[in-house]
Write an enzyme that holds these catalytic residues in place. Sequence first.
Site, mmCIF file in Angstrom:
data_model
loop_
_atom_site.group_PDB
_atom_site.id
_atom_site.type_symbol
_atom_site.label_atom_id
_atom_site.label_comp_id
_atom_site.label_asym_id
_atom_site.label_seq_id
_atom_site.Cartn_x
_atom_site.Cartn_y
_atom_site.Cartn_z
ATOM 1 N N GLU A 1 -35.381 -56.135 7.950
ATOM 2 C CA GLU A 1 -35.180 -55.744 9.042
ATOM 3 C C GLU A 1 -33.592 -55.032 9.091
ATOM 4 O OE1 GLU A 1 -31.558 -58.151 11.968
ATOM 5 O OE2 GLU A 1 -32.354 -59.019 9.496
ATOM 6 N N TRP A 2 -34.089 -53.216 9.688
ATOM 7 C CA TRP A 2 -33.213 -52.358 9.479
ATOM 8 C C TRP A 2 -31.621 -52.424 10.256
ATOM 9 C CZ3 TRP A 2 -33.187 -47.751 7.342
ATOM 10 C CH2 TRP A 2 -31.799 -46.622 8.000
ATOM 11 N N ASP B 1 -25.814 -60.619 -8.011
ATOM 12 C CA ASP B 1 -25.696 -59.018 -9.001
ATOM 13 C C ASP B 1 -25.185 -58.159 -7.258
ATOM 14 O OD1 ASP B 1 -26.036 -56.580 -10.025
ATOM 15 O OD2 ASP B 1 -28.208 -56.362 -8.983
#
Length: 295
Positions: free
Chosen positions: A98-99, A200
């Site tokens: 998904e953008w 991370d």
Amino acid sequence: MEELIQKALSSSDKVSNNSLIEKIIPIGGGCIHKAWCIHFQNDKKVFAKSNHIDNINMFKFERECLSVLKRFANKSYICVPKALDLISYQNISILFLEWIDLKQSQQNLLGKGLALLHKSSSEWSPKKFGWEKEGFIGSSTQIRGWDNSWGEFFVNYRLRPQLIKAKAWGVRVDDYEDVLRYLSSYLNDHDPRISIVHGDLWSGNCGSTRNGLGSLYDPASYWADREVDISMTKLFGGFNRDFYQGYEEIWPLDKFSKDRTDIYNLYHLLNHANIFGGSYKENSLKILKDLRSRE
């Protein structure tokens, strides 16, 4: 590559929703994958990451991590992109996400959202530390496994594997067995609640959306002490006072959390030393020396 992505997408209605591609634009994707913004004629945009087919397990791990983070994320505070599809085509693998439109903005909701994610996941934890499948931290393997004791887990499944890899640049694990025993005991005494972590969390793997929500992506998740995320935010910078105030408003850290920052960041420094070398080696050895002086 654009042509390969177009051909790969022809087999996936999950991504295109039967709309034709208008254009594919390469964008910055870090040092591991190539990244793309795919524009469709219905004004939809999709984010794509590509790599050689041999590295498809990296995308499988990322997809799994995003799914777990999304499960526990409070949508009023934080946005985690949905994995739309993972496609293998010829000699490449492509992960479609998904953008999310990002911008530089205040980080208060990012901090609150992370705290809520840590807190809500701790109520549904598997009651042990670890992860079921082999994962990745950058381009390095993040080994799978479980342990009921946090100290044993962090030492044996995070620090020790990196120290073994560091043999390539002159580190002997045997020279640091006393430090590892101390850290195992120290972290067991800490006895944290078990939360899902991003794993991370540097500034390049999170941000704020155009409507002000926090966003998390590019994870290396596992069930852990939530402090591993907070510690990494302090390793390379990029997080402001709003972020930490937001976090503390939801789930305050205890007064000794700063004492564990170098311990948790040692994992990432060793990993960077093993991948990139340079000053990361000296920084890793300095922390090991400092930790020995605590014994």
